[in-house]
Scaffold this active site. Structure first.
Site, PDB file in Angstrom:
ATOM      1  CE  LYS A   1      -4.013  -2.011   0.083  1.00 49.35           C
ATOM      2  NZ  LYS A   1      -4.996  -1.835   1.157  1.00 49.35           N
TER       3      LYS A   1
ATOM      4  CD  GLU B   1      -7.290  -3.787  16.627  1.00 54.64           C
ATOM      5  OE1 GLU B   1      -7.603  -2.794  15.949  1.00 54.64           O
ATOM      6  OE2 GLU B   1      -7.112  -4.915  16.141  1.00 54.64           O
TER       7      GLU B   1
ATOM      8  CG  ASP C   1      -4.169  -6.444  13.916  1.00 58.96           C
ATOM      9  OD1 ASP C   1      -4.376  -5.252  14.162  1.00 58.96           O
ATOM     10  OD2 ASP C   1      -4.447  -6.991  12.828  1.00 58.96           O
ATOM     11  CG  ASN C   2      -8.390  -6.848  13.264  1.00 59.64           C
ATOM     12  OD1 ASN C   2      -9.075  -6.073  13.918  1.00 59.64           O
ATOM     13  ND2 ASN C   2      -7.826  -6.504  12.125  1.00 59.64           N
TER      14      ASN C   2
ATOM     15  CD  GLN D   1      -2.931  -9.065   9.600  1.00 65.90           C
ATOM     16  OE1 GLN D   1      -4.032  -9.359  10.055  1.00 65.90           O
ATOM     17  NE2 GLN D   1      -2.589  -7.800   9.362  1.00 65.90           N
TER      18      GLN D   1
ATOM     19  CE  LYS E   1      -4.273   2.571   9.235  1.00 66.28           C
ATOM     20  NZ  LYS E   1      -5.580   1.858   9.186  1.00 66.28           N
ATOM     21  CE1 TYR E   2      -2.259   1.257   4.767  1.00 68.84           C
ATOM     22  CE2 TYR E   2      -3.282   3.287   5.522  1.00 68.84           C
ATOM     23  CZ  TYR E   2      -3.349   1.929   5.299  1.00 68.84           C
ATOM     24  OH  TYR E   2      -4.496   1.240   5.611  1.00 68.84           O
TER      25      TYR E   2
END
Length: 664
Positions: free
Chosen positions: A254, A414, A385-386, A314, A525-526
């Site tokens: 990204k 989270e 995370d998630n 992930q 984040k990017y």
């Protein structure tokens, strides 16, 4: 320990979670209070104990210990057992009729009524003989005392024998060797997990090391990030949370503002984990080496902070796992690997594991080894995370296995998800959880939600960590509120719960958002961000004072002691916290209006504070360092956008020989 069913009924044992399937949560150094309803037909005297033991980190079970339960009336019984060390404990309840005490009670009533009790004395002698037999293997002296008393009761009735029969010391000794073959044991063995103190009291600061240079161009390293540690320490934070520090994939990387097209110098999302340089056990070379990371953790500790690491299970399409273990990933019918989606969102740079597929037998142990790898590097806190997008069975399995080896490890969930899923994650073992506080802005909804999560039964397993912002979430309220909103929201977070956190930039009142979204413009984040820590309008001193108050006042370090009180203004919320011994008492008033001054009449809970209606007491306002004398059940407060919260430490006066002095 096999269960036994006698004639005593044991009901409503508490705390108990999920019919004993899940462990309730407590803190090492505290006691675990156990209550139960106990009763039996007739008028027998009952005796009950809580049986407990600790399970060692190696999984070994220690010997059972017992603490006596006390009757509180109306068939309610209570006991406490100590949670001296961090780790997992088991407990249950056992109760039985105490035959000798029951006999003695009936004997006294008959004697008082003038009845002939020769037969009753023989019954008592038989009970004492049975107690003597049970005592003999462990104490010959006690057995002899009981046997001698039994012989006396077989003699002709006399007033002296009645005195012997009703001796309190004899009753205690006989009760020590009661016939427990008649006992009822509660049907379940329950568990409590005693976490270390950081599980319930922590102040988090989220920080991207890659932006540590602060020019928006130069990729920071762990060595650069060490220069931030004095700054973070000056704000008063004790937990430094790092987003993923692993190699970042290049496929579908990204660009800035989540663009689908990345420029050659774009750094990508750290949550797209894995590249040729390695996967979840590796460090992004742009940040440094594994040794640099360990050095950073030690430096953080020297500055009063513990490092928490993001645990994001992930992968990017470039992760070594994708080639080494293709059976671990979900595939489409055409054989291509499936990227992560949460419609309408799609994460082209991330692929997910096939959690329940045929590869789980090797996948799950590998992911456990990831956690243990970072534990070996010194990490004891993981922000997950998630977790709600992975099977709960996996998390229950993983957390138990890790904490059985390392009970000091903490997991923050989270999971901004449905309430029942969020609570289920807490039940299966997550130490703390993100909450809906981020979107609770009005008085009634704040009070209802915080009362729910900070009181039993929810607080027996759920510890809310309050975040007013995250890298993913810039709430609408902060976008339009100015510094006043940032001050009031962090004041609420820092005082409503014993654990809270902010994402860096909050102290600078960073509020630039993507139009129409609760997302940051130019999100870190990017991309790298050029943080100007001295820019005008910051609220660093406000945050520093809040964290100082939390460190100095025990009441603010506890989670389940929140109480709301009456405020006559719907824009002012009034609440307090008190330590169990009353040595620390803090009252808090916060304006929910970031734009205008608000005044309110506050109704002080004098009875809860142990203060008489006509008594004068002192309050120390912790944000302004002002001290005042209050008297009576009400006080007036004026709050402004520049000073939207007041924290009063409450002190009562006591008389000494020389003067009045105060104590908390």
């Amino acid at each position: 320990m096999s269960s036994r069913i006698g004639s005593v009924v044991i009901e409503s044992v508490r705390p108990e979670l999920g019919a004993g399937r899940f462990a309730v949560k407590r803190i090492a150094g505290e006691s675990c209070t156990v209550e139960a309803d106990l009763f039996k037909e007739g008028h027998d005297v009952l005796v009950a104990v809580v049986r407990w033991r600790q399970i060692s980190p190696a999984g070994q079970e220690t010997e059972w210990a017992e603490v006596p339960m006390k009757s509180l009336g109306n068939d309610l019984w209570k006991a406490e057992f100590p949670l001296a060390r961090n780790g997992r404990y088991q407990y249950t309840v056992e109760a039985w009729p105490e035959l000798f005490a029951t006999w003695a009670s009936e004997l006294k009533r008959k004697v008082d009524a003038g009845r002939d009790v020769r037969s009753e004395l023989l019954e008592g002698a038989a009970l004492l003989e049975g107690a003597a037999e049970r005592a003999r293997p462990s104490s010959a002296g006690h057995a002899q005392t009981l046997s001698d008393a039994a012989k006396k009761l077989k003699q002709p009735a006399s007033p002296e024998l009645i005195v012997v029969a009703l001796s309190p010391d004899l009753a205690v000794l006989a009760g020590r060797y009661a016939d427990r073959s008649l006992a009822t044991q509660y049907a379940r063995v329950l568990e409590v997990f005693a976490d270390r103190e950081r599980a319930t009291h922590s102040a988090w600061y989220e920080f991207f090391p890659r932006s540590a240079v602060r020019d928006g161009k130069t990729h920071g390293t762990f060595k650069d990030a060490e220069a931030w540690l004095p700054y973070i320490q000056s704000l008063g934070f004790d937990t430094l949370y790092l987003p993923p520090i692993h190699p970042i994939g290049r496929t579908a990387r990204k660009g800035k503002n989540n663009s689908l097209r990345a420029e050659p110098d774009d750094v990508g999302s750290p949550w797209a984990i894995g590249a040729a340089e390695g996967g979840h056990k590796a460090v992004n070379p742009a940040l440094g080496t594994l040794e640099d990371f360990r050095h950073f953790c030690k430096a953080a500790e020297q500055h009063g902070a513990e490092v928490a690491l993001d645990l994001a299970f992930q992968c990017s399409p470039d992760h070594p796992y994708v080639k080494e273990h293709p059976e671990w990933f979900l595939r489409r019918p055409d054989g291509t690997i499936k990227t992560a989606e949460n419609p309408p969102k799609r994460y082209e740079d991330i692929v997910n594991f096939d959690w329940m597929g045929p590869g789980r037998e090797t996948l799950w142990p590998e992911l456990e080894s990831v956690v243990l790898h970072w534990v070996q590097q010194g990490v004891r806190i993981f922000r997950v995370d998630n977790p709600h997008t992975k099977p709960l069975q996996f998390w229950e399995w993983l957390i138990r296995r890790v904490q059985d080896k390392h009970p000091e490890v903490l997991f923050l969930s989270e999971a901004f998800t449905r309430p029942k899923v969020m609570k289920a994650l807490a039940k299966i073992g997550f130490t703390q959880s993100y909450t809906y506080f981020t979107w609770r802005n009005f008085k009634q909804e704040l009070q209802e939600y915080l009362e729910e999560i900070t009181h039993p039964p929810v607080s027996d397993y759920f510890r809310g960590n309050l975040w007013p912002n995250t890298p993913d979430i810039l709430p609408e309220m902060l976008q339009r509120s100015g510094p006043g909103g940032f001050r009031l929201r962090v004041a609420l977070a820092a005082t409503l719960s014993s654990s809270y956190g902010i994402y860096s930039g909050y102290e600078l009142c960073e509020a630039r958002a993507l139009p129409g979204k609760e997302e940051y413009l130019d999100s870190e984040k990017y991309q790298l961000v050029a943080w100007d820590l001295e820019r005008p309008g910051h609220i660093r001193d406000w945050i520093r004072k809040l964290n100082t108050a939390r460190k100095q006042h025990r009441a603010l370090q506890l989670y389940d002691n929140l109480r709301f009180y009456r405020s006559d203004n719907e824009h002012v919320v009034f609440y307090g916290k008190r330590s169990p011994d009353g040595a620390s008492q803090v009252l808090v008033a916060v304006s929910l209006d970031p734009h205008s001054p608000q005044e309110a009449l506050l109704h002080v809970p004098l009875k809860e504070l142990g203060i008489q209606p006509d008594e004068t007491y002192q309050v120390h306002e912790l944000m302004t360092d002002e001290r005042r004398l209050w008297q009576g059940p009400t006080t007036q407060v004026r709050l402004t956008p520049d000073q939207p919260a007041a924290l009063w430490a409450v002190y009562r006066f006591r008389r000494s020989e020389q003067a009045f002095d105060y104590y908390e």
